[in-house]
Design an enzyme around this catalytic site. Structure first.
Site, mmCIF file in Angstrom:
data_model
loop_
_atom_site.group_PDB
_atom_site.id
_atom_site.type_symbol
_atom_site.label_atom_id
_atom_site.label_comp_id
_atom_site.label_asym_id
_atom_site.label_seq_id
_atom_site.Cartn_x
_atom_site.Cartn_y
_atom_site.Cartn_z
ATOM 1 N N GLU A 339 -15.822 33.084 5.123
ATOM 2 C CA GLU A 339 -15.979 32.582 6.471
ATOM 3 C C GLU A 339 -17.304 33.095 7.006
ATOM 4 O O GLU A 339 -17.524 33.195 8.128
ATOM 5 C CB GLU A 339 -15.027 32.531 7.267
ATOM 6 N N ASP A 363 -7.237 37.384 6.528
ATOM 7 C CA ASP A 363 -6.546 37.195 8.029
ATOM 8 C C ASP A 363 -5.457 38.023 8.416
ATOM 9 O O ASP A 363 -4.452 38.484 7.672
ATOM 10 C CB ASP A 363 -5.971 35.699 8.090
ATOM 11 N N HIS A 532 -9.878 38.703 11.505
ATOM 12 C CA HIS A 532 -9.772 39.276 10.179
ATOM 13 C C HIS A 532 -9.795 40.671 10.385
ATOM 14 O O HIS A 532 -9.869 41.409 11.409
ATOM 15 C CB HIS A 532 -10.898 38.874 9.653
HETATM 16 C C1 LIG Z 1 -7.591 26.936 6.054
HETATM 17 C C2 LIG Z 1 -7.940 27.610 7.318
HETATM 18 O O1 LIG Z 1 -9.023 27.164 7.844
HETATM 19 C C3 LIG Z 1 -7.953 29.094 7.320
HETATM 20 O O2 LIG Z 1 -9.242 29.514 6.554
HETATM 21 C C4 LIG Z 1 -8.220 29.737 8.782
HETATM 22 O O3 LIG Z 1 -7.010 29.945 9.424
HETATM 23 C C5 LIG Z 1 -8.931 31.027 8.660
HETATM 24 O O4 LIG Z 1 -8.830 31.779 7.733
HETATM 25 C C6 LIG Z 1 -9.376 31.566 9.944
HETATM 26 O O5 LIG Z 1 -10.035 32.723 9.948
HETATM 27 MN MN LIG Z 2 -9.906 33.568 7.667
#
Ligand SMILES: C[C@H](O)[C@@H](O)[C@@H](O)C(=O)CO
Ligand SMILES: [Mn+2]
Length: 595
Positions: A339, A363, A532
């Site tokens: 991300e 996460d 995170h």
């Molecule tokens: C699939 C989702 O969008 C996750 O990737 C999301 O919850 C995250 O990881 C947010 O940091």
């Molecule tokens: Mn994430």
């Protein structure tokens, strides 16, 4: 980051400048102290490539300003990233000190009583404080005899802790953070702040659009021979696992489509590496510009959503970038964030440079209280997890080295690549499944690594860190030491099923101190600054605190015992009773290391 030259620690033996007796009587002892420090660092510390850390010692002892200048010239030529001044005696404070404002400094004043080494230590630290060039003071706890050339253990600990922080600072300096894509789903950490990287880390920011990956796919800008080898390896070692999420979905991918996705994932991995490090092979193919890479010591991939709504997600690439083996065998890991969370990448980079071990990006997903676990599973938690735990889980950039199959003294561990055996690398792969992505979230498919971190009987010691930016303050670091633990099987099964059964999981229990953010496991979750965390093997909180103080990043929560906290002496000038407030004030007062 490969093929780099590493910065060195400069060691400065300072001496009382009075000739005709005093200086001559001290030359030998003073120079010996410098050599013992050099030997200690070379024997204890390794660069990320596994080679021993190098030091440079001034050509002469330093009795005055001319010799200080000569030493500085030598250090500048040698690429010194931090200085350690050593002395058994009185020397002339501001005349002998190193005044480089953008380098960390430490001074070891020998605790003997025949000569006033400690008096010099205090005098020169006062000069450092007065000039706004903070320095770490090292004063042995117990008096040593004048002819004792050994380094006491408490002094060793401080020398090593300082050197680790100085080396981390020096290694990241002048490197890049590479953003592949931009902001993922409004995540603040992926709105890259170039001032932070420039002023606090001495780094620069590089950016490429995610379309660069498509261009390299379509125009064949990757090593074709390597790709054939990589795909054959991937088919064998990362077989596509059960379609846990999409079995009943009419839009689920066919086996052929999934295989095409694996092909894309392997190419993405090679391309991400080439973007960070460069690749000479590309020059041979006529792509000289691409062959250079972006000089990146850390990187992040946006992925969600423009990429993942159409192409296979970045999980496979991210997992292998953070791991220490693939079709090319065992090698150094990269620091690579999901991300494009540049702040979690920074936390991973700190952890990595202090340990040389690959990192878990996760996460911080769920706090499970003992009551909630009992309600949902009927089981009362006992042992290390009795006060509850945090479920750390993210589909992407979690090193595959964190399965708990690597061991140190029979206990689960995460080791640097140079200590890793082929068997351990293979065991990690054998304990990892590759689960097709949930197409509700990831329309373009892809595969997540899927494993659980084994904690073993005592739990695996780990530290979770996170750097946050707070308007008006700047960067702040949070640090939680704790353990990755095993859950009773039925508890794991139930929790896993109702979370993300195809993602990797690490169950984390922070060490509680009874106060502040460490009153309970819930409080740790409740005070965490972002979505995170960066999780490293080992209890490295004290090293992180020292590094943060070098970079003038205050620490707003940690559970490190006070006796292990080692910061520049000038921090005490900002307060000795409330160390957290003193840290904030000192970081603000002295400001970032770079302009
Ligand atoms: C699939 C989702 O969008 C996750 O990737 C999301 O919850 C995250 O990881 C947010 O940091
Ligand atoms: Mn994430």
């Amino acid at each position: 980051m490969t093929n780099m030259t590493f910065p060195k620690i400069g060691i400065r033996p300072t001496i009382d400048g009075r000739r005709r007796g005093i200086r001559e009587s001290l030359e030998d002892q003073t120079m010996k102290m410098a050599h013992s420090v050099a030997d200690l660092l070379a024997a204890t510390l390794k660069y990320p490539d596994g080679s021993p850390v190098q030091t440079v010692i001034s050509d002469t002892t330093i009795g005055g300003v001319k010799e200080a200048a000569m030493s500085k010239e030598k250090f500048d030529r040698a690429g010194v990233c931090g200085t350690i001044t050593v002395t058994p005696c009185w020397c002339y404070g501001s005349e002998t000190m190193d005044m480089s404002p953008d380098l960390p400094h430490a001074i070891w004043g020998f605790n003997g009583t025949e000569r006033p080494g400690a008096v010099y230590l205090a005098a020169v630290l006062a000069a450092h404080a007065q000039k706004g060039i903070p320095a770490f003071g090292i004063y042995g706890h117990d008096v040593q005899d004048a002819d004792d050339t050994s380094i006491p253990d408490d002094v060793k600990t401080k020398l090593i802790r300082f050197a680790k922080g100085a080396l981390a600072t020096g290694i990241m300096r002048n490197k890049s953070y590479l953003s592949i894509g931009s902001v993922a789903m409004g995540i603040a950490g992926s709105t890259v702040d170039p001032d932070f990287f420039q002023e606090y880390l001495g780094m620069r920011n590089e950016y490429v659009d995610m379309t660069e990956i498509v261009r390299r796919w379509d125009e064949g800008i990757y090593d074709k021979e390597e790709f054939e080898k990589a795909l054959a390896w991937a088919e064998k070692n990362t077989p596509i696992g059960p379609d846990l999420y999409n079995e009943d979905d009419p839009n689920k991918f066919t086996d052929e489509q999934k295989h095409e996705q694996l092909v894309a994932c392997v190419k993405m991995t090679m391309i991400a590496r080439d973007l960070m490090d460069g690749n000479k092979k590309l020059a041979d193919m006529g792509f000289k510009e691409e062959a250079e890479g972006h000089n990146a010591i850390a990187a992040g991939f946006q992925g969600q959503r423009q990429w993942t709504d159409h192409f296979p997600n970045g999980d496979y690439m991210e997992a292998f970038m953070n791991s220490q083996y693939d079709w090319n065998g065992i090698h150094q890991p990269h620091v690579f964030a999901t991300e494009n969370d540049s702040l979690n990448a920074t936390s991973m980079l700190f952890n990595y440079l202090l340990t040389n071990t690959p990192q878990i990006f996760a996460d911080v997903r769920t706090y499970w209280s003992p009551e909630a676990v009992e309600r949902v599973t009927g089981t009362k938690l006992e042992g290390v997890a009795k006060n509850g735990f945090l479920h750390l889980s993210n589909s992407g950039a979690q090193t595959l080295d964190a399965t708990g199959q690597e061991t140190i003294d029979g206990q689960p561990a995460i080791k640097p690549f140079y200590d890793l055996s082929e068997e351990e690398a293979q065991a990690n792969l054998d304990h990892t499944r590759w689960i097709p992505a949930n197409i509700g979230y990831f329309r373009g498919g892809g595969f997540s690594s899927n494993y659980v971190t084994r904690g073993g009987e005592k739990g695996m010691p780990v530290t979770m860190a996170r750097l946050n930016l707070v308007k008006g303050v700047g960067p702040e670091l949070q640090v939680a030491e704790g353990y990755a633990v095993d859950l009773p099987e039925n508890v794991f099964d139930i929790i896993n099923k109702r979370t993300d059964p195809g993602w990797p999981s690490t169950f984390f229990v922070p060490i509680l101190t009874g106060h502040g953010a460490f009153k309970s496991v819930y409080d740790v979750m409740d005070n965490w600054g972002a979505n995170h965390g960066a999780i490293s093997y080992g209890h490295i909180g004290a090293d992180l605190i020292t590094l943060a103080s070098i970079l003038r990043i205050p620490v707003n929560m940690h559970n490190v015992p006070e006796s292990d906290i080692f910061r520049p002496r000038a921090w005490s000038s900002l307060g000795t009773e409330n160390l957290e407030a003193a840290d904030f004030n000192a970081c603000k007062n002295f400001g970032p290391l770079y302009k």
